[in-house]
Design a protein around this motif. Sequence first.
Motif, PDB file in Angstrom:
ATOM      1  N   ILE A 112      56.235  44.100  44.971  1.00 48.82           N
ATOM      2  CA  ILE A 112      57.130  43.923  43.820  1.00 48.82           C
ATOM      3  C   ILE A 112      58.185  42.905  44.228  1.00 48.82           C
ATOM      4  O   ILE A 112      58.898  43.103  45.214  1.00 48.82           O
ATOM      5  N   LYS A 113      58.308  41.816  43.467  1.00 49.20           N
ATOM      6  CA  LYS A 113      59.060  40.658  43.921  1.00 49.20           C
ATOM      7  C   LYS A 113      60.565  40.742  43.663  1.00 49.20           C
ATOM      8  O   LYS A 113      61.266  39.750  43.831  1.00 49.20           O
ATOM      9  N   GLY A 114      61.096  41.896  43.284  1.00 48.27           N
ATOM     10  CA  GLY A 114      62.533  42.000  43.091  1.00 48.27           C
ATOM     11  C   GLY A 114      62.925  43.213  42.279  1.00 48.27           C
ATOM     12  O   GLY A 114      62.102  43.788  41.553  1.00 48.27           O
ATOM     13  N   GLY A 115      64.192  43.607  42.410  1.00 51.87           N
ATOM     14  CA  GLY A 115      64.684  44.767  41.680  1.00 51.87           C
ATOM     15  C   GLY A 115      64.574  44.608  40.178  1.00 51.87           C
ATOM     16  O   GLY A 115      64.324  45.574  39.456  1.00 51.87           O
ATOM     17  N   ILE A 116      64.738  43.372  39.698  1.00 51.66           N
ATOM     18  CA  ILE A 116      64.652  43.140  38.255  1.00 51.66           C
ATOM     19  C   ILE A 116      63.253  43.465  37.740  1.00 51.66           C
ATOM     20  O   ILE A 116      63.092  44.049  36.664  1.00 51.66           O
ATOM     21  N   HIS A 117      62.220  43.122  38.524  1.00 55.15           N
ATOM     22  CA  HIS A 117      60.844  43.414  38.102  1.00 55.15           C
ATOM     23  C   HIS A 117      60.540  44.906  38.229  1.00 55.15           C
ATOM     24  O   HIS A 117      59.787  45.455  37.432  1.00 55.15           O
TER      25      HIS A 117
END
Length: 695
Positions: A380-385
Amino acid sequence: MERRNNLMPSEQQTYRLNGISCANCAQTFENNVKEINGVQDANVHFTTSKIDVVGKASISDIEKAGSFENIKVIRENTEPEKEPFLIRYDKVLLASLLVVFGFIANIMFGNAHYLPNVIYGLSAVVGGLSLFKAGLINLTKLRFDMKTLMTIAVIGAAIIGEWREAAVVVILFAISEALESYSMDKARSSIRSLMKISPNTARIRRNGNEQTVAIEDIAIGDTILVRPGERIAMDGTIIDGYSSINQASITGESMPAEKTHGDNVFAGTINQDGFLEIEVTKKAKDTTIAKIIHMVEEAQEERAPAQAFIDKFAAYYTPAIIAIAASVAVIPPLFGGLWSTWVYQGLAVLVVGCPCALVVSTPVAIVTAIGNAARNGVLIKGGIHLEQIGTIKKIAFDKTGTLTQGTPQVTDIHFFSDEHSKALSCLKGLEARSNHPLAKATMTYMNDEQQDITAADVQSFTALHGKGIQGEINGETVFAGSPDFFKNVPNEVRSYQKAGKTVMLCGTDDELLMAVALRDEPRTESKSVIQKLHNLGIKQTYMLTGDHAQTASALKYDLKLTDVKSGLLPEDKLNFVKGQENGNIAMIGDGINDTPALAASKVGIAMGSAGTDSALETADVALMGDDLNKLPYTVKLSRKALGVIKQNISFAIGIKILALLLVIPGWLTLWIAIFADMGATLLVTLNALRLLKIS
């Protein structure tokens, strides 16, 4: 760090940190490093315990900037050594022992004697020296973080004669920091476990000699030698040997993969039962596991919407707490209250108002969730995703290779002649001479299921474009191809076509011999995955395909999809995704052919991305293994993480509000305040650690 773009890459150094106990301490440390002569910029990553330093600074200079927290600086590729418990917390243990002596002295000599207060004061100094040091520095620079508030509270308690309270608050604060540090270490453990997966050295063959070298010294083209039971140190291609490879660390797959000459293997995977010679294809810094670690660490630092909100809220929250504390300390005495009582209450407000629990509430959940996902083969490429997946109500699937196997397979055969062997022999003879994908699928079936059939001898073989193939067998012309090639098409063929299957007929001008039905079959897990997604609250599931409507319709029925869109070109898929309300749809595909649609969706999910650089770079989420079951897991993890974040924010604010309400009757004490702060921090951290158990 905007200035970094104007600097040469060689001017930036990344170090690992040991001893960072809280987010506020990380910010203070970062500010201190920025003030070092020769440093142009610095960025501390609290969640991953790392610092990027732009400019020139020695390790000793950086450690001096973190002396208030006794921060140790280690080179990036070095595993930090854990200090023994008694050494790490020796001052806390000594301070606690002094408090016990203080209680004993209080019983022996009474409250009026000076000795208990001297012992309590000594305990506060021993246990809180680093706290006071950081707090006083912050005060001179008007930085009001957690340590600043605690320093004011402890010094104030000493001034009004509450030495025992001051000592106990210092100890409880130290314990709180120790618990937070332990909990964050636990949350970071997923990444640390990934870092330990790949060996630091490998045995290679150079110039006919075997030698063991560090992975940084291995070049592309070198041959590494891997015995059974050893971990593979580098990405490469097998040039000799056969073995089963446990790839769980990369793909999350539970079953080992069979690998032989020409197959690709990944660093960090385990060679189970064969001796392998592997030609290295990537440098150590470019291996798949190295990229995963780097991307996961970057993902943990990317602020999620909830975290961005908390950061903005905290900027107003801390000054507000200071204003409330000052009001509590000053206003009641102006109307007849006792100064000592209300100053004490004001100090308690400062302690309970420490924003530590609030600041850590979101990042600890994100760190834990993303780390857990990485261990299970989901990047998962980031907290936003991570947050966005949890809000998705629609998912669009590419068909070929995502919901289906990706290659046609024979599903049915039907004979129109009693001479089954003749029909199979003719078909096998013709298809053996064709390179068409359907011919290859038919030959695979023949070789697996009809091994006793001998291919007929075919003369005058001809490929008829768009129709099929023909050849002479025993002086008779035999055809194999589309039903449109034949005059009278039986009803059985129509029923196969209605089921979404491609039908191929074999026969002569006078006689129809047999029919073969083929289809790109759904993955075995596709139907259950769709059901799981619907059970998780995904309202609509679409399949986007370039196939004709009958095939799409049949798959929709088989897999229980909400809807299908057939006959689509890549731009049609893109327009469909863009046409969704607010673009609130996730798209899952192979990460290459469906790149436009993946990029346009709210969350782009690449399927089977292990070793695929383009998919790793472009997708918001990458399912490293070729396993669709990881999709419901990812949605479930995201939903749980969203729930934990909301719970943590509620806990952090709610506990502090309850404690602050105790000011009204005058019941708030420094003890209660520090327990409230410590309890809130511990509660949100332990709550986030529950995400480690989701699988």
